[in-house]
Motif scaffolding. Structure first.
Motif, short mmCIF file in Angstrom:
data_model
loop_
_atom_site.label_atom_id
_atom_site.label_comp_id
_atom_site.label_asym_id
_atom_site.label_seq_id
_atom_site.Cartn_x
_atom_site.Cartn_y
_atom_site.Cartn_z
N GLU A 145 -19.94 11.62 24.88
CA GLU A 145 -18.58 11.94 24.44
C GLU A 145 -17.70 10.72 24.69
N LEU A 146 -16.90 10.34 23.69
CA LEU A 146 -16.00 9.20 23.84
C LEU A 146 -14.56 9.64 23.71
N SER A 147 -13.68 8.98 24.44
CA SER A 147 -12.24 9.17 24.31
C SER A 147 -11.59 7.81 24.48
N PRO A 186 -18.85 10.69 34.11
CA PRO A 186 -17.73 10.06 33.42
C PRO A 186 -17.72 8.55 33.70
N MET A 187 -17.40 7.79 32.67
CA MET A 187 -17.34 6.33 32.79
C MET A 187 -16.02 5.88 32.15
N ARG A 188 -15.16 5.28 32.94
CA ARG A 188 -13.89 4.83 32.36
C ARG A 188 -14.11 3.54 31.58
N ALA A 189 -13.22 3.28 30.67
CA ALA A 189 -13.29 2.06 29.87
C ALA A 189 -13.05 0.85 30.78
N GLY A 228 -23.40 4.20 26.45
CA GLY A 228 -22.00 4.60 26.62
C GLY A 228 -21.11 3.39 26.86
N TYR A 229 -21.57 2.49 27.72
CA TYR A 229 -20.81 1.27 27.99
C TYR A 229 -20.68 0.43 26.73
#
Length: 102
Positions: free
Chosen positions: A14-16, A39-42, A92-93
């Protein structure tokens, strides 16, 4: 035959605007709690610089340091992740770090 969109997100990602959530195939224990979503923050420039400085030129350590920072998971806990899930984190990264439109 349906055409495959190479930019389509996999079902486990999932991306935001703020980051990504990676659903793990094999849950891991983080600080004593089983987790199946990470969860992985930008990333920001500060993350890149800190990971570079602490890796002493080792590319693998750089990536581990960066992922620990972006997920707030310690290196010991992150080290227990299965490779299939680590590859999901890398994907994801990659999606967070590039301007690929979905």
């Amino acid at each position: 035959m349906k055409a495959i969109n190479p930019n389509a997100l996999p079902e486990w990602l999932e991306l935001s605007a703020d980051g990504a959530v990676v659903t793990l195939k094999y849950p891991i224990e983080v600080d004593g709690v089983k987790r199946d979503k990470i969860p992985m923050r930008a990333p920001c420039l500060r993350d890149i610089r800190a990971a570079t400085a602490s890796a002493s030129g080792n590319q693998e350590q750089y990536e581990v340091n960066l992922f620990c920072s972006l997920t707030q998971i310690g290196e010991k806990d992150l080290g227990a992740i299965k490779t299939v899930d680590y590859k999901r984190m890398q994907e994801g990264y990659f999606r967070l770090d590039n301007e690929v439109e979905v």
